[in-house]
Scaffold this motif. Structure first.
Motif, PDB file in Angstrom:
ATOM      1  N   PRO A  98     -12.157  69.063 119.101  1.00  0.00           N
ATOM      2  CA  PRO A  98     -11.163  69.801 119.911  1.00  0.00           C
ATOM      3  C   PRO A  98      -9.905  70.122 119.092  1.00  0.00           C
ATOM      4  N   GLY A  99      -9.438  71.352 119.206  1.00  0.00           N
ATOM      5  CA  GLY A  99      -8.200  71.783 118.514  1.00  0.00           C
ATOM      6  C   GLY A  99      -8.349  71.971 117.020  1.00  0.00           C
ATOM      7  N   ALA A 100      -9.600  71.906 116.532  1.00  0.00           N
ATOM      8  CA  ALA A 100      -9.821  72.062 115.079  1.00  0.00           C
ATOM      9  C   ALA A 100      -9.588  73.506 114.650  1.00  0.00           C
ATOM     10  N   LYS A 101      -8.909  73.656 113.531  1.00  0.00           N
ATOM     11  CA  LYS A 101      -8.686  74.997 112.972  1.00  0.00           C
ATOM     12  C   LYS A 101      -8.361  74.873 111.468  1.00  0.00           C
ATOM     13  N   ILE A 102      -8.460  75.995 110.798  1.00  0.00           N
ATOM     14  CA  ILE A 102      -8.143  76.001 109.351  1.00  0.00           C
ATOM     15  C   ILE A 102      -6.631  76.091 109.194  1.00  0.00           C
ATOM     16  N   ASP A 103      -6.073  75.213 108.360  1.00  0.00           N
ATOM     17  CA  ASP A 103      -4.619  75.174 108.140  1.00  0.00           C
ATOM     18  C   ASP A 103      -4.221  76.250 107.130  1.00  0.00           C
ATOM     19  N   PHE A 104      -4.078  77.492 107.659  1.00  0.00           N
ATOM     20  CA  PHE A 104      -3.746  78.604 106.759  1.00  0.00           C
ATOM     21  C   PHE A 104      -2.326  78.507 106.204  1.00  0.00           C
ATOM     22  N   THR A 105      -1.438  77.815 106.927  1.00  0.00           N
ATOM     23  CA  THR A 105      -0.051  77.637 106.432  1.00  0.00           C
ATOM     24  C   THR A 105      -0.064  76.840 105.133  1.00  0.00           C
ATOM     25  N   TYR A 106      -0.867  75.734 105.149  1.00  0.00           N
ATOM     26  CA  TYR A 106      -0.976  74.882 103.946  1.00  0.00           C
ATOM     27  C   TYR A 106      -1.597  75.677 102.795  1.00  0.00           C
ATOM     28  N   ILE A 107      -2.675  76.419 103.145  1.00  0.00           N
ATOM     29  CA  ILE A 107      -3.358  77.225 102.110  1.00  0.00           C
ATOM     30  C   ILE A 107      -2.406  78.299 101.563  1.00  0.00           C
ATOM     31  N   GLY A 108      -1.593  78.911 102.444  1.00  0.00           N
ATOM     32  CA  GLY A 108      -0.608  79.928 102.028  1.00  0.00           C
ATOM     33  C   GLY A 108       0.397  79.361 101.051  1.00  0.00           C
ATOM     34  N   HIS A 109       0.875  78.116 101.358  1.00  0.00           N
ATOM     35  CA  HIS A 109       1.834  77.463 100.444  1.00  0.00           C
ATOM     36  C   HIS A 109       1.212  77.224  99.063  1.00  0.00           C
ATOM     37  N   ILE A 110      -0.087  76.825  99.088  1.00  0.00           N
ATOM     38  CA  ILE A 110      -0.807  76.579  97.828  1.00  0.00           C
ATOM     39  C   ILE A 110      -0.908  77.881  97.016  1.00  0.00           C
ATOM     40  N   ILE A 111      -1.242  78.979  97.730  1.00  0.00           N
ATOM     41  CA  ILE A 111      -1.383  80.275  97.041  1.00  0.00           C
ATOM     42  C   ILE A 111      -0.058  80.706  96.417  1.00  0.00           C
ATOM     43  N   ILE A 112       1.051  80.545  97.187  1.00  0.00           N
ATOM     44  CA  ILE A 112       2.391  80.906  96.668  1.00  0.00           C
ATOM     45  C   ILE A 112       2.729  80.058  95.447  1.00  0.00           C
ATOM     46  N   LEU A 113       2.401  78.752  95.524  1.00  0.00           N
ATOM     47  CA  LEU A 113       2.662  77.845  94.402  1.00  0.00           C
ATOM     48  C   LEU A 113       1.861  78.273  93.168  1.00  0.00           C
ATOM     49  N   LEU A 114       0.570  78.641  93.405  1.00  0.00           N
ATOM     50  CA  LEU A 114      -0.278  79.071  92.288  1.00  0.00           C
ATOM     51  C   LEU A 114       0.252  80.353  91.636  1.00  0.00           C
ATOM     52  N   ILE A 115       0.676  81.309  92.485  1.00  0.00           N
ATOM     53  CA  ILE A 115       1.247  82.570  91.952  1.00  0.00           C
ATOM     54  C   ILE A 115       2.460  82.257  91.081  1.00  0.00           C
ATOM     55  N   GLY A 116       3.316  81.345  91.585  1.00  0.00           N
ATOM     56  CA  GLY A 116       4.505  80.927  90.835  1.00  0.00           C
ATOM     57  C   GLY A 116       4.137  80.305  89.489  1.00  0.00           C
ATOM     58  N   LEU A 117       3.112  79.438  89.510  1.00  0.00           N
ATOM     59  CA  LEU A 117       2.674  78.777  88.266  1.00  0.00           C
ATOM     60  C   LEU A 117       2.118  79.792  87.266  1.00  0.00           C
ATOM     61  N   TYR A 118       1.308  80.732  87.771  1.00  0.00           N
ATOM     62  CA  TYR A 118       0.728  81.740  86.877  1.00  0.00           C
ATOM     63  C   TYR A 118       1.814  82.647  86.287  1.00  0.00           C
ATOM     64  N   ILE A 119       2.826  82.975  87.101  1.00  0.00           N
ATOM     65  CA  ILE A 119       3.944  83.807  86.598  1.00  0.00           C
ATOM     66  C   ILE A 119       4.707  83.050  85.509  1.00  0.00           C
ATOM     67  N   LEU A 120       4.996  81.754  85.789  1.00  0.00           N
ATOM     68  CA  LEU A 120       5.700  80.928  84.787  1.00  0.00           C
ATOM     69  C   LEU A 120       4.881  80.818  83.496  1.00  0.00           C
ATOM     70  N   SER A 121       3.570  80.607  83.665  1.00  0.00           N
ATOM     71  CA  SER A 121       2.679  80.505  82.495  1.00  0.00           C
ATOM     72  C   SER A 121       2.724  81.797  81.669  1.00  0.00           C
ATOM     73  N   ALA A 122       2.697  82.948  82.360  1.00  0.00           N
ATOM     74  CA  ALA A 122       2.738  84.252  81.672  1.00  0.00           C
ATOM     75  C   ALA A 122       4.064  84.460  80.958  1.00  0.00           C
ATOM     76  N   ILE A 123       5.180  84.043  81.618  1.00  0.00           N
ATOM     77  CA  ILE A 123       6.515  84.191  80.998  1.00  0.00           C
ATOM     78  C   ILE A 123       6.600  83.375  79.708  1.00  0.00           C
ATOM     79  N   PHE A 124       6.146  82.108  79.783  1.00  0.00           N
ATOM     80  CA  PHE A 124       6.196  81.247  78.595  1.00  0.00           C
ATOM     81  C   PHE A 124       5.247  81.760  77.493  1.00  0.00           C
ATOM     82  N   ALA A 125       4.098  82.320  77.910  1.00  0.00           N
ATOM     83  CA  ALA A 125       3.161  82.891  76.929  1.00  0.00           C
ATOM     84  C   ALA A 125       3.794  84.095  76.227  1.00  0.00           C
TER      85      ALA A 125
END
Length: 630
Positions: A98-125
């Protein structure tokens, strides 16, 4: 450029090679023979000295490389958390919680964090690439400047004893090889090492068991690769040998194709070509086929590793030892792991080749330079053109003297002809006069001053040269004549051309004095080229002239024009004429007859004929064709 130097020049191509799919390297360049340095450690230490002024920049390169790599390494594990959360949500919904659902908010935060990491990686590269490009280019700029300055200080014998192709290869290709390695391979090496360490740490943090599986399967791929590379290297050597033979044969056939047709050797030439071509085909396809097996074999072994990792991961997930997202992250790490190791092995080969290139460049820098200029150089204020050789001895090798105890006295304004068979030492005499080579003993005086007491630049400015091999460069006719004297006016250039009987033919050209000579100056005739070099010498207004008779390859009418121009040029000047046709030097004030490096006779044309000696024999042979005069 020589074939060897051309082959060498292409040697750094492997340095720019990129990894193939699955982290392995493609067949191109695999198994190719690597040029090795004689003293690897010593040359490496010396090369590092050139990097010392850029310590701070190199430290920043290292820091940016670490940050860029770390940010890209942690990303798969963070992505795995999003996969785990997605999987957990789906499983709960599937079970009907009951009440089970996919936590898209958590997944969204992860995606934003990953985008940030990839941008930082590209800047340093980007920063890493920018800094390293600056360091590499400044280092190579300094090295190239050093080589250029060194070449200017080397004696003529250095250039005489080596092919132009070899010197060019060292000054251009080898320095470029160092530049490519510093800019690309060095940063790749840093990134690869950091990636290997980072990936091992991340894999161990997920599962030591799965890490062990990856580490065990990895040596198998390297053993297979090494054995195939060793086999293919033999075929690549054969391919290079056959390719060199084919290039040489084709070049020969095209250069002398008229001779081949005249003597009817077309069939033999084609047979030779087909024989060499067949050898090239056999070694070529074997080399490509065998080296082409490397990538599929590496992929096969790596795929076995992935299967084992997936099975082990599935078992661990069922036992709740790890999460489902960790398997995804681990497979990404396993793929990342083989790439930098293969890259490091490839870079090791490139570095070997680069150190060999550096060694060749350092050999130039270590060459013995010209004898230093006089500490307090003298200067001839008003040159008269008196020349004396006093007890001069010289040999290209210390233990083999070519000229022994030579004594010559030439007065101002005299025309001196130097005659003798090929190899008698005529050109050597001129080289000594202009101090291109140092004497073993004795001295040469100009207006009573030893040539070693004059600066080389000042000494050579006293001479004007018109040689058999004309030297003109890719520019206008005006620039070629004006090369004789810096800052010459248009009127002076035209006056010199008129004096050399060149003005008329120049004005008949479509662009006159603005006519651009091509690289080989083949858009004007041999005789016209010679008239331009005479005009250049007239403009330079030297005190002493050196003339290598240059009328042998022109028609009679042009020969008369050149002779007139040369006669004008010689008026009132001390002239040394290397004579090929003895009929042209009958009026010389002094004729030096040379043989085996020694002046065996001297006197006027009439005196020497009366003696009935070596000169008389040479002179008469030109009409009977019994001897060759060079």
């Amino acid at each position: 450029m020589s074939k060897d130097s051309m082959n060498h020049g292409s040697g750094h191509g492997a340095g720019a090679q990129r990894p193939g799919p699955g982290g392995g390297f493609g067949p191109r360049g695999m198994g190719m023979p690597v040029q090795k340095a004689k003293d690897f450690k010593g040359t490496l230490k010396r090369l590092v000295i050139y990097l010392k002024p850029f310590k701070l920049q190199l430290l920043l390169v290292l820091i940016t490389a670490i940050f860029s790599t770390v940010f890209s390494i942690v990303s798969p594990k963070i992505m795995g958390k999003a996969t785990t959360k997605l999987f957990e949500g789906l499983m709960m919904m599937f079970k009907g919680v009951p009440g089970a659902k996919i936590d898209f908010t958590y997944i969204g935060h992860i995606i934003i964090l990953l985008i940030g990491l990839y941008i930082l990686s590209a800047i340093f590269a980007y920063l890493q690439g920018y800094l390293m490009a600056g360091v590499a280019q400044k280092t190579v700029y300094n090295l190239r400047t050093e080589v250029e300055e060194k070449l200017n200080r080397l004696p003529l014998k250095y250039f005489d004893s080596r092919t132009h192709g070899e010197i060019l290869s060292r000054a251009v290709n080898d320095v470029d090889n160092i530049s490519t390695t510093l800019q690309q391979s060095l940063t790749q090496l840093i990134t690869s090492v950091v990636t290997i360490i980072g990936v091992i740490v991340m894999m161990l943090s997920i599962s030591p068991l799965m890490t062990l599986i990856v580490v065990v399967t990895l040596p198998l791929s390297f053993i297979a690769t090494a054995s195939i590379a060793k086999k293919s290297q033999q075929y690549f050597k054969g391919q290079q040998k056959s390719l060199g033979q084919l290039n040489g044969h084709v070049e020969e056939m095209y250069t002398g194709h008229k001779v081949i047709k005249v003597f009817g050797h077309e069939k033999k030439s084609i047979e030779q070509f087909e024989e060499i071509n067949e050898k090239l085909y056999q070694s070529g396809w074997k080399a490509q086929f065998v080296s082409g097996m490397i990538l599929p074999l590496m992929s096969f072994i790596n795929n076995i590793g992935y299967v084992l990792v997936s099975v082990a991961g599935g078992i661990l997930v069922t036992k709740k030892a790890i999460e489902i997202g960790d398997i995804q992250a681990f497979i990404q790490y396993a793929r990342q792991f083989s790439q930098p190791i293969a890259q490091t092995a490839q870079i090791a080969n490139v570095i070997q080749s680069t150190i060999a290139s550096a060694e060749r460049v350092f050999e130039i820098l270590d060459e013995t330079e010209e004898v230093p200029e006089a500490v307090e150089p003298k200067e001839i204020q008003t040159p008269q053109g008196n020349v004396s050789f006093e007890h001069v001895s010289f040999g290209y090798k210390d233990n083999e003297l070519l000229i022994e105890d030579m004594n010559i006295d030439v007065k101002s304004g005299q025309k001196v002809a130097i005659v003798g068979p090929t190899g008698a030492g005529k050109t050597t005499l001129i080289n000594l006069l202009m101090r291109f080579y140092e004497l073993n003993s004795g001295r040469i005086l100009i207006d009573g001053i030893d040539t070693r007491d004059l600066k080389r630049e000042k000494l050579r400015s006293l001479f004007g040269m018109v040689l058999q091999d004309t030297w003109l460069f890719n520019s206008t006719i005006r620039d070629n004549i004006a090369y004789g004297r810096e800052g010459a006016t248009e009127m002076e250039v035209v006056a010199a051309a008129k004096a050399a009987n060149a003005d008329h033919f120049i004005r008949t050209l479509p662009d006159g004095y603005d006519t651009i000579l091509n690289e080989e100056a083949s858009n004007i005739s041999q005789g016209q080229k010679q008239l331009l070099t005479i005009a250049r010498a007239i403009l330079a207004d030297p005190s002493i002239l050196i003339l290598d008779e240059a009328t042998s390859s022109v028609d009679t009418r042009t020969e008369v024009q050149i002779q007139k121009a040369m006669d004008y040029l010689m008026k009132g000047r001390t002239s040394f004429v290397i004579a090929h046709r003895l009929s042209t030097i009958r009026d010389a004030d002094l004729i030096l007859v040379m043989n085996n490096g020694t002046v065996i006779e001297k006197g006027t044309h009439t005196e020497l004929l009366e003696q009935g000696g070596f000169y008389a024999d040479l002179y008469n042979s030109q009409f009977t064709g019994q001897k060759n005069v060079g």
